[in-house]
Design a protein around this motif. Sequence first.
Motif, mmCIF file in Angstrom:
data_model
loop_
_atom_site.group_PDB
_atom_site.id
_atom_site.type_symbol
_atom_site.label_atom_id
_atom_site.label_comp_id
_atom_site.label_asym_id
_atom_site.label_seq_id
_atom_site.Cartn_x
_atom_site.Cartn_y
_atom_site.Cartn_z
ATOM 1 N N ALA A 237 0.872 -1.150 0.230
ATOM 2 C CA ALA A 237 -0.136 0.036 0.092
ATOM 3 C C ALA A 237 0.762 1.399 0.083
ATOM 4 O O ALA A 237 0.567 2.360 -0.824
ATOM 5 N N VAL A 238 2.047 1.148 0.853
ATOM 6 C CA VAL A 238 2.781 2.217 0.875
ATOM 7 C C VAL A 238 3.653 2.486 -0.460
ATOM 8 O O VAL A 238 3.499 3.805 -0.737
ATOM 9 N N VAL A 239 4.088 1.741 -1.054
ATOM 10 C CA VAL A 239 4.866 1.711 -2.049
ATOM 11 C C VAL A 239 4.021 2.220 -3.417
ATOM 12 O O VAL A 239 4.200 3.183 -4.173
ATOM 13 N N LEU A 240 2.859 1.675 -3.498
ATOM 14 C CA LEU A 240 1.902 2.340 -4.423
ATOM 15 C C LEU A 240 1.556 3.588 -4.432
ATOM 16 O O LEU A 240 1.201 4.433 -5.212
ATOM 17 N N THR A 241 1.374 3.993 -3.105
ATOM 18 C CA THR A 241 0.755 5.281 -2.695
ATOM 19 C C THR A 241 1.718 6.433 -3.217
ATOM 20 O O THR A 241 1.598 7.207 -3.689
ATOM 21 N N ALA A 242 3.025 6.018 -2.625
ATOM 22 C CA ALA A 242 4.326 6.663 -2.643
ATOM 23 C C ALA A 242 4.188 7.190 -4.283
ATOM 24 O O ALA A 242 4.822 8.194 -4.756
ATOM 25 N N ALA A 243 4.544 6.096 -4.938
ATOM 26 C CA ALA A 243 5.036 5.931 -6.198
ATOM 27 C C ALA A 243 3.993 6.944 -7.365
ATOM 28 O O ALA A 243 4.473 7.688 -8.230
ATOM 29 N N TYR A 244 2.727 6.767 -6.912
ATOM 30 C CA TYR A 244 1.532 7.263 -7.829
ATOM 31 C C TYR A 244 1.255 8.839 -7.180
ATOM 32 O O TYR A 244 0.241 9.278 -7.852
ATOM 33 N N ALA A 245 1.673 9.174 -6.036
ATOM 34 C CA ALA A 245 1.126 10.343 -5.553
ATOM 35 C C ALA A 245 1.079 11.677 -6.421
ATOM 36 O O ALA A 245 0.218 12.525 -6.182
ATOM 37 N N TYR A 246 2.264 11.853 -7.085
ATOM 38 C CA TYR A 246 2.417 12.921 -7.862
ATOM 39 C C TYR A 246 0.988 12.821 -8.930
ATOM 40 O O TYR A 246 0.771 14.165 -9.411
ATOM 41 N N GLN A 247 0.602 11.985 -9.191
ATOM 42 C CA GLN A 247 -0.722 11.926 -10.057
ATOM 43 C C GLN A 247 -2.011 12.645 -9.398
ATOM 44 O O GLN A 247 -3.037 13.145 -10.083
ATOM 45 N N LEU A 248 -2.142 12.811 -8.056
ATOM 46 C CA LEU A 248 -3.052 13.669 -7.394
ATOM 47 C C LEU A 248 -2.808 14.939 -7.436
ATOM 48 O O LEU A 248 -3.683 15.841 -7.863
ATOM 49 N N VAL A 249 -1.570 15.374 -7.769
ATOM 50 C CA VAL A 249 -1.150 16.833 -8.301
ATOM 51 C C VAL A 249 -1.931 17.085 -9.764
ATOM 52 O O VAL A 249 -2.374 18.202 -9.990
ATOM 53 N N TYR A 250 -1.944 16.067 -10.465
ATOM 54 C CA TYR A 250 -2.389 16.166 -11.763
ATOM 55 C C TYR A 250 -4.157 16.500 -11.673
ATOM 56 O O TYR A 250 -4.577 17.142 -12.411
ATOM 57 N N LEU A 251 -4.437 15.408 -10.831
ATOM 58 C CA LEU A 251 -5.732 15.493 -10.554
ATOM 59 C C LEU A 251 -6.352 16.697 -10.215
ATOM 60 O O LEU A 251 -7.307 17.285 -10.785
ATOM 61 N N PHE A 252 -5.774 17.516 -9.363
ATOM 62 C CA PHE A 252 -5.774 18.801 -8.708
ATOM 63 C C PHE A 252 -5.662 19.817 -9.714
ATOM 64 O O PHE A 252 -6.662 20.663 -9.690
ATOM 65 N N ILE A 253 -4.633 19.723 -10.691
ATOM 66 C CA ILE A 253 -4.601 20.573 -11.676
ATOM 67 C C ILE A 253 -5.832 20.742 -12.595
ATOM 68 O O ILE A 253 -6.100 21.673 -13.147
ATOM 69 N N GLY A 254 -5.903 19.340 -13.204
ATOM 70 C CA GLY A 254 -7.197 19.041 -14.235
ATOM 71 C C GLY A 254 -8.306 19.705 -13.549
ATOM 72 O O GLY A 254 -9.226 20.081 -14.549
ATOM 73 N N PHE A 255 -8.678 19.563 -12.580
ATOM 74 C CA PHE A 255 -10.126 19.886 -11.754
ATOM 75 C C PHE A 255 -10.106 21.031 -11.860
ATOM 76 O O PHE A 255 -11.191 21.676 -12.144
ATOM 77 N N ILE A 256 -9.107 21.926 -11.314
ATOM 78 C CA ILE A 256 -9.084 23.574 -11.079
ATOM 79 C C ILE A 256 -9.002 24.261 -12.191
ATOM 80 O O ILE A 256 -9.354 25.558 -12.317
ATOM 81 N N ARG A 257 -7.970 24.071 -13.051
ATOM 82 C CA ARG A 257 -7.582 24.604 -14.033
ATOM 83 C C ARG A 257 -8.491 24.609 -15.408
ATOM 84 O O ARG A 257 -8.615 23.711 -15.825
ATOM 85 N N ARG A 258 -8.907 25.397 -15.699
ATOM 86 C CA ARG A 258 -9.968 25.424 -17.100
ATOM 87 C C ARG A 258 -9.123 25.975 -17.971
ATOM 88 O O ARG A 258 -8.047 26.889 -18.005
ATOM 89 N N ASN A 259 -9.646 25.573 -19.270
ATOM 90 C CA ASN A 259 -9.066 26.340 -20.632
ATOM 91 C C ASN A 259 -9.175 27.451 -20.673
ATOM 92 O O ASN A 259 -10.303 28.008 -20.362
ATOM 93 N N ARG A 260 -7.985 28.181 -21.109
ATOM 94 C CA ARG A 260 -8.207 29.652 -21.620
ATOM 95 C C ARG A 260 -8.042 29.698 -23.080
ATOM 96 O O ARG A 260 -7.498 29.148 -23.596
ATOM 97 N N PRO A 261 -8.829 30.989 -23.255
ATOM 98 C CA PRO A 261 -9.000 31.167 -24.914
ATOM 99 C C PRO A 261 -7.381 31.197 -25.330
ATOM 100 O O PRO A 261 -6.591 31.848 -24.634
ATOM 101 N N ASP A 262 -6.857 30.566 -26.343
ATOM 102 C CA ASP A 262 -5.615 30.757 -26.847
ATOM 103 C C ASP A 262 -5.391 31.758 -28.015
ATOM 104 O O ASP A 262 -6.202 31.325 -29.358
ATOM 105 N N HIS A 263 -4.879 32.942 -27.936
ATOM 106 C CA HIS A 263 -5.276 33.784 -29.014
ATOM 107 C C HIS A 263 -3.725 33.756 -29.914
ATOM 108 O O HIS A 263 -3.631 34.755 -30.763
#
Length: 427
Positions: free
Chosen positions: A15-41
């Motif tokens: 449990a510890v090994v798997l959690t530690a190895a993939y914890a960085y993807q929780l940051v991805y989840l946070f970014i993807g959830f709160i960061r919205r697309n901005r118009p690209d000009h």
Amino acid sequence: MYMLRFIEYFNLTIAVVLTAAYAYQLVYLFIGFIRRNRPDHTIASTQHRFAVVISARNEANVIGGLIRSLKEQRYPSELLDIYVVADNCTDNTAAVSRAAGAFVYERFNKVQVGKGYAMDYLFRRLHAEGRDDYEGYFIFDADNHVDPNFVAEMNRTFDSGKYAAITCYRNSKNFGENWISAGYGLWFLREARFLNFARMQVGGSCAVSGTGFLISGDVIREKGGWPYHLLTEDIEFSVNCALEGKTIGYCDKAVIYDEQPTTFRQSWDQRLRWSKGFYQVDAKYTAGLVKGCFKGGRKGFACYDMLMTVAPGMLLTLLGIVFNAIILVACLSEPPYIAALIIDETVNFLVMAVVNFYLGLFVFGAATLITEWKQIQIPARHKVLYLFTFPIFMLTYVPISLSALVRKVEWKPIYHGVASKGLKSGT
């Protein structure tokens, strides 16, 4: 009691090994959830010259629709040539492709079978004929439908000159057909939003996935073609880019619609090939990726990210499940009071492993559904229903992963036949 303590430590370690190895993807989840697309000009300084590469085997019923969607691009037609490799076809794929306006090469090779070999064949033919002066190559599957703004949006990202390849937003033509197609569809949307989009936000490198990506012509010329021939040639290419310090970008505004399998038999065959391909990549590249992790900076993180992408984490979970199941059976010969304690520990682990697996995937599915709600073009009640079946779809990877570990797997064609009507751009 020693055995009980050993079981507790073993389960905790997994449990510890798997959690530690993939914890960085929780940051991805946070970014993807709160960061919205901005118009690209951003305005591209140049409209680059591209070629489209389509490897097709007996795809006469769908390839015409793809070529039409490419002919309808809001991009100068003289800057976009379309090539089809009719690979070991026994139908009229070649004739349909020519009639739709593509340059067609027919290939017959029953030994070197698969998309990677077909792509390599075309790139080498173009070089031999002096027609390989394109600045980039789009890779599509015959069942795709391409949004009219796709090439223009990819050109805008490509124009920055920063990327060896660029991947796109991958939606589904038949998302709502059943729980299997919905499982695929939700996974690919999750990949776009919570992996590649997030990677771009942190300045990382993305990964290409099957179809709908653009490769720099310089990369093809440097490699002398397409030297990636494992069962998952796309992930092999992505890993190779990480090892060489090349960056793969992501264009959120470029949309394709992909057709997903709808029968479990076809889904099993396809995902069995993917799983076997990942094992092949593991065997060939893990040592290099581990070494690359210590390079530091963007390259080091890209290597770690790709290592976690291809690492057989499922096997570590299965190891825990098998170990506890063996202990559960073995403890029946122990004294009753000891057996009761061991049974309680192992059953608790097995139940929690399944529950946590389901809940974790449910959370990822729910986050994807919330952020991409408008892009999933099916009734609301079906969206919610397929959210609950998504973890079940992913759980079927357990027997698939085990089977891929011991079976010889060869490339098999997947039947396609979904029309591209009523599709709307939506990112």
